[in-house]
Motif scaffolding. Structure first.
Motif, PDB file in Angstrom:
ATOM      1  N   ALA A 181     -24.009   2.536  38.198  1.00  0.00           N
ATOM      2  CA  ALA A 181     -24.167   2.670  36.752  1.00  0.00           C
ATOM      3  C   ALA A 181     -25.606   3.041  36.388  1.00  0.00           C
ATOM      4  O   ALA A 181     -25.847   3.875  35.508  1.00  0.00           O
ATOM      5  CB  ALA A 181     -23.753   1.373  36.060  1.00  0.00           C
ATOM      6  N   ALA A 182     -26.555   2.432  37.079  1.00  0.00           N
ATOM      7  CA  ALA A 182     -27.964   2.737  36.812  1.00  0.00           C
ATOM      8  C   ALA A 182     -28.272   4.198  37.133  1.00  0.00           C
ATOM      9  O   ALA A 182     -28.993   4.875  36.393  1.00  0.00           O
ATOM     10  CB  ALA A 182     -28.857   1.813  37.638  1.00  0.00           C
ATOM     11  N   ALA A 183     -27.724   4.680  38.241  1.00  0.00           N
ATOM     12  CA  ALA A 183     -27.942   6.081  38.624  1.00  0.00           C
ATOM     13  C   ALA A 183     -27.342   7.024  37.590  1.00  0.00           C
ATOM     14  O   ALA A 183     -27.957   8.044  37.225  1.00  0.00           O
ATOM     15  CB  ALA A 183     -27.330   6.339  40.004  1.00  0.00           C
ATOM     16  N   LEU A 184     -26.155   6.704  37.097  1.00  0.00           N
ATOM     17  CA  LEU A 184     -25.534   7.530  36.070  1.00  0.00           C
ATOM     18  C   LEU A 184     -26.387   7.542  34.805  1.00  0.00           C
ATOM     19  O   LEU A 184     -26.552   8.584  34.153  1.00  0.00           O
ATOM     20  CB  LEU A 184     -24.131   7.019  35.747  1.00  0.00           C
ATOM     21  N   ALA A 185     -26.966   6.396  34.460  1.00  0.00           N
ATOM     22  CA  ALA A 185     -27.816   6.303  33.273  1.00  0.00           C
ATOM     23  C   ALA A 185     -29.062   7.169  33.405  1.00  0.00           C
ATOM     24  O   ALA A 185     -29.600   7.668  32.406  1.00  0.00           O
ATOM     25  CB  ALA A 185     -28.209   4.850  33.025  1.00  0.00           C
ATOM     26  N   ARG A 319     -14.293  -0.520  44.761  1.00  0.00           N
ATOM     27  CA  ARG A 319     -15.199  -1.429  44.051  1.00  0.00           C
ATOM     28  C   ARG A 319     -16.182  -0.648  43.177  1.00  0.00           C
ATOM     29  O   ARG A 319     -16.461  -1.044  42.035  1.00  0.00           O
ATOM     30  CB  ARG A 319     -15.981  -2.281  45.047  1.00  0.00           C
ATOM     31  N   PHE A 320     -16.708   0.426  43.716  1.00  0.00           N
ATOM     32  CA  PHE A 320     -17.675   1.223  42.963  1.00  0.00           C
ATOM     33  C   PHE A 320     -17.022   1.882  41.756  1.00  0.00           C
ATOM     34  O   PHE A 320     -17.571   1.853  40.648  1.00  0.00           O
ATOM     35  CB  PHE A 320     -18.316   2.275  43.874  1.00  0.00           C
ATOM     36  N   VAL A 321     -15.879   2.491  41.969  1.00  0.00           N
ATOM     37  CA  VAL A 321     -15.208   3.230  40.894  1.00  0.00           C
ATOM     38  C   VAL A 321     -14.752   2.285  39.787  1.00  0.00           C
ATOM     39  O   VAL A 321     -15.023   2.516  38.606  1.00  0.00           O
ATOM     40  CB  VAL A 321     -14.021   4.031  41.461  1.00  0.00           C
ATOM     41  N   GLU A 322     -14.061   1.210  40.154  1.00  0.00           N
ATOM     42  CA  GLU A 322     -13.581   0.271  39.149  1.00  0.00           C
ATOM     43  C   GLU A 322     -14.732  -0.490  38.511  1.00  0.00           C
ATOM     44  O   GLU A 322     -14.725  -0.759  37.302  1.00  0.00           O
ATOM     45  CB  GLU A 322     -12.582  -0.700  39.779  1.00  0.00           C
ATOM     46  N   GLY A 323     -15.744  -0.820  39.304  1.00  0.00           N
ATOM     47  CA  GLY A 323     -16.881  -1.569  38.789  1.00  0.00           C
ATOM     48  C   GLY A 323     -17.689  -0.788  37.774  1.00  0.00           C
ATOM     49  O   GLY A 323     -18.095  -1.319  36.739  1.00  0.00           O
ATOM     50  N   VAL A 324     -17.933   0.484  38.067  1.00  0.00           N
ATOM     51  CA  VAL A 324     -18.745   1.274  37.143  1.00  0.00           C
ATOM     52  C   VAL A 324     -17.984   1.530  35.841  1.00  0.00           C
ATOM     53  O   VAL A 324     -18.589   1.579  34.760  1.00  0.00           O
ATOM     54  CB  VAL A 324     -19.219   2.589  37.805  1.00  0.00           C
ATOM     55  N   LYS A 325     -16.684   1.673  35.911  1.00  0.00           N
ATOM     56  CA  LYS A 325     -15.890   1.820  34.680  1.00  0.00           C
ATOM     57  C   LYS A 325     -16.043   0.592  33.796  1.00  0.00           C
ATOM     58  O   LYS A 325     -16.252   0.694  32.587  1.00  0.00           O
ATOM     59  CB  LYS A 325     -14.417   2.015  35.036  1.00  0.00           C
ATOM     60  N   ALA A 326     -15.943  -0.582  34.417  1.00  0.00           N
ATOM     61  CA  ALA A 326     -16.058  -1.833  33.661  1.00  0.00           C
ATOM     62  C   ALA A 326     -17.446  -1.979  33.036  1.00  0.00           C
ATOM     63  O   ALA A 326     -17.585  -2.397  31.877  1.00  0.00           O
ATOM     64  CB  ALA A 326     -15.753  -3.021  34.572  1.00  0.00           C
ATOM     65  N   ILE A 327     -18.474  -1.625  33.794  1.00  0.00           N
ATOM     66  CA  ILE A 327     -19.847  -1.729  33.289  1.00  0.00           C
ATOM     67  C   ILE A 327     -20.048  -0.809  32.092  1.00  0.00           C
ATOM     68  O   ILE A 327     -20.613  -1.213  31.056  1.00  0.00           O
ATOM     69  CB  ILE A 327     -20.858  -1.391  34.406  1.00  0.00           C
ATOM     70  N   ILE A 328     -19.596   0.424  32.217  1.00  0.00           N
ATOM     71  CA  ILE A 328     -19.765   1.383  31.127  1.00  0.00           C
ATOM     72  C   ILE A 328     -19.000   0.947  29.880  1.00  0.00           C
ATOM     73  O   ILE A 328     -19.493   1.050  28.752  1.00  0.00           O
ATOM     74  CB  ILE A 328     -19.327   2.791  31.579  1.00  0.00           C
ATOM     75  N   GLN A 329     -17.798   0.430  30.080  1.00  0.00           N
ATOM     76  CA  GLN A 329     -17.012  -0.050  28.944  1.00  0.00           C
ATOM     77  C   GLN A 329     -17.690  -1.237  28.267  1.00  0.00           C
ATOM     78  O   GLN A 329     -17.744  -1.322  27.035  1.00  0.00           O
ATOM     79  CB  GLN A 329     -15.604  -0.427  29.411  1.00  0.00           C
ATOM     80  N   ASP A 330     -18.233  -2.154  29.070  1.00  0.00           N
ATOM     81  CA  ASP A 330     -18.931  -3.307  28.508  1.00  0.00           C
ATOM     82  C   ASP A 330     -20.180  -2.883  27.749  1.00  0.00           C
ATOM     83  O   ASP A 330     -20.479  -3.415  26.667  1.00  0.00           O
ATOM     84  CB  ASP A 330     -19.313  -4.287  29.621  1.00  0.00           C
ATOM     85  N   LEU A 331     -20.909  -1.910  28.307  1.00  0.00           N
ATOM     86  CA  LEU A 331     -22.103  -1.418  27.623  1.00  0.00           C
ATOM     87  C   LEU A 331     -21.733  -0.754  26.309  1.00  0.00           C
ATOM     88  O   LEU A 331     -22.410  -0.912  25.290  1.00  0.00           O
ATOM     89  CB  LEU A 331     -22.852  -0.432  28.530  1.00  0.00           C
ATOM     90  N   GLY A 332     -20.634   0.003  26.343  1.00  0.00           N
ATOM     91  CA  GLY A 332     -20.191   0.669  25.124  1.00  0.00           C
ATOM     92  C   GLY A 332     -19.844  -0.323  24.042  1.00  0.00           C
ATOM     93  O   GLY A 332     -20.200  -0.168  22.869  1.00  0.00           O
ATOM     94  N   ALA A 333     -19.181  -1.413  24.437  1.00  0.00           N
ATOM     95  CA  ALA A 333     -18.807  -2.446  23.472  1.00  0.00           C
ATOM     96  C   ALA A 333     -20.033  -3.184  22.959  1.00  0.00           C
ATOM     97  O   ALA A 333     -20.123  -3.545  21.778  1.00  0.00           O
ATOM     98  CB  ALA A 333     -17.838  -3.428  24.122  1.00  0.00           C
ATOM     99  N   SER A 334     -21.019  -3.382  23.838  1.00  0.00           N
ATOM    100  CA  SER A 334     -22.220  -4.144  23.460  1.00  0.00           C
ATOM    101  C   SER A 334     -23.118  -3.380  22.487  1.00  0.00           C
ATOM    102  O   SER A 334     -23.723  -3.956  21.587  1.00  0.00           O
ATOM    103  CB  SER A 334     -23.032  -4.499  24.702  1.00  0.00           C
ATOM    104  N   TYR A 335     -23.191  -2.068  22.662  1.00  0.00           N
ATOM    105  CA  TYR A 335     -24.135  -1.277  21.888  1.00  0.00           C
ATOM    106  C   TYR A 335     -23.474  -0.456  20.776  1.00  0.00           C
ATOM    107  O   TYR A 335     -24.132   0.290  20.079  1.00  0.00           O
ATOM    108  CB  TYR A 335     -24.940  -0.376  22.812  1.00  0.00           C
TER     109      TYR A 335
END
Length: 338
Positions: A181-185, A319-335
């Motif tokens: 997720a950090a790399a994508l950012a 783990r990477f694919v599902e994990g990064v989806k969850a992180i991005i979704q959580d960030l989207g909801a947070s911000y």
């Protein structure tokens, strides 16, 4: 939500072509079957052994895959095998790969991924027309060509690429979905994993090596040129084992070389070739290795502290694919603006 594929492959997860043969047929096929980019650690300038390894992979997967080439050495025979076997990808590293060579690869239907460690090298790769750039930070395991951290290097290389439609892949201490997720950012389109894929069922690494990775953390690696000096004096990042720490303190450190003056500490078979391992050899232990395993080089990146289990390679991709989806979704909801 899509996970972000690259180069026509489903997911942006790239297997580092870890040598001498850790990234062998089983691991390459497992990553490819899971939807990632599998890259073989190619035999050095050996046509027949390269063909043999490639065909072994083809028996295990019908997905596209590739192979890695070290530009430090003459690898013309290995490259010819890659072209003749019509691989989808070739990763090149530790040197320049000019436009005429990229064009030749393209004529054979092979996409070029150039791994590098500086903005200057990235500018040359863009000019050469490569299909993908792997930006490697100094915290990466194995051979490290640069001296800059991934956090500083990656966005700079993304800016160099600009709108040229060349995906940038991040490499260096990425061992879980948070790193992805950090790399994508920072602008990457994918991540290249080495250390995390060593600790998998399919990696052609000795079990002692795999298990040792689970016991070390980010403070217990070292950037060094101690290993393999007889043939190639180049920096690697490895585990700071008791053996390594002892010899790092030696007053003769700068002159220690794995030549015939050093004792034999083991034997192994690498791509059907019997190999004698002397003290300070650069090869890591594969399943055929015998001898003083604890006194051998163990390549690993600073992300090793997050490697806590040995699982199938496909599970890592999941783990990477599902994990990064969850992180991005959580960030989207947070911000998200309420």
């Amino acid at each position: 939500m899509k996970s972000g594929g690259i180069l026509g492959v489903e997911h942006g997860i790239v297997l580092a072509p870890m040598g001498a043969d850790v990234a062998g047929p089983e691991l390459v096929a497992a990553v490819a079957n899971a939807g990632g980019v599998g890259l073989l650690a190619s035999p050095v300038n050996n046509y027949d052994e390269t063909v043999k390894a490639i065909r072994a992979i083809k028996k295990l997967t019908d997905k596209p895959f590739g192979a890695g080439i070290l530009l430090e050495f003459d690898n013309s025979k290995t490259i010819q095998a890659i072209y003749d076997e019509k691989l989808a990808f070739m990763q090149v590293y530790w040197g320049e790969f000019p436009k005429e060579k990229v064009d030749e690869a393209h004529k054979h239907g092979v996409k070029i991924l150039h791994q590098l460690g500086s903005v200057e090298a990235a500018e040359k790769a863009v000019a050469a027309g490569v299909d993908c750039i792997i930006a490697q930070g100094v915290e990466a395991g194995g051979h490290i060509v640069g001296t800059v951290s991934l956090m500083a290097l990656l966005p700079r290389i993304v800016d160099v690429v600009g709108d040229k439609n060349i995906p940038v892949v991040a490499a260096g201490s990425i061992t879980d979905a948070r790193g992805y997720a950090a790399a994508l950012a920072l602008g990457a389109k994918g991540v290249c994993l080495g250390t995390r894929f060593i600790a998998t069922k399919e990696a052609y690494a000795h079990e002692y090596y795999k298990e040792t990775l689970l016991k070390y953390n980010e403070q217990q690696t070292d950037r060094t040129d101690l290993y393999g000096r007889y043939t190639w004096r180049a920096y690697v990042r490895c585990l700071s084992t008791p053996f390594h720490e002892f010899w790092k303190q030696s007053p003769d450190y700068d002159h220690l070389t794995n030549d015939e003056s050093q004792p034999i500490i083991g034997h192994c078979v690498i791509y059907d070739k019997e190999t004698i391992l002397r003290r300070f050899a650069g090869q890591v232990a594969n399943p055929t290795t015998t001898g003083q395993l604890e006194n051998m080089c163990m390549l690993a990146g600073e992300g090793v502290g997050l490697v806590n289990d040995i699982v199938p390679a496909g599970e890592i991709v999941k783990r990477f694919v599902e994990g990064v989806k969850a992180i991005i979704q959580d960030l989207g909801a947070s911000y998200e603006e309420k």
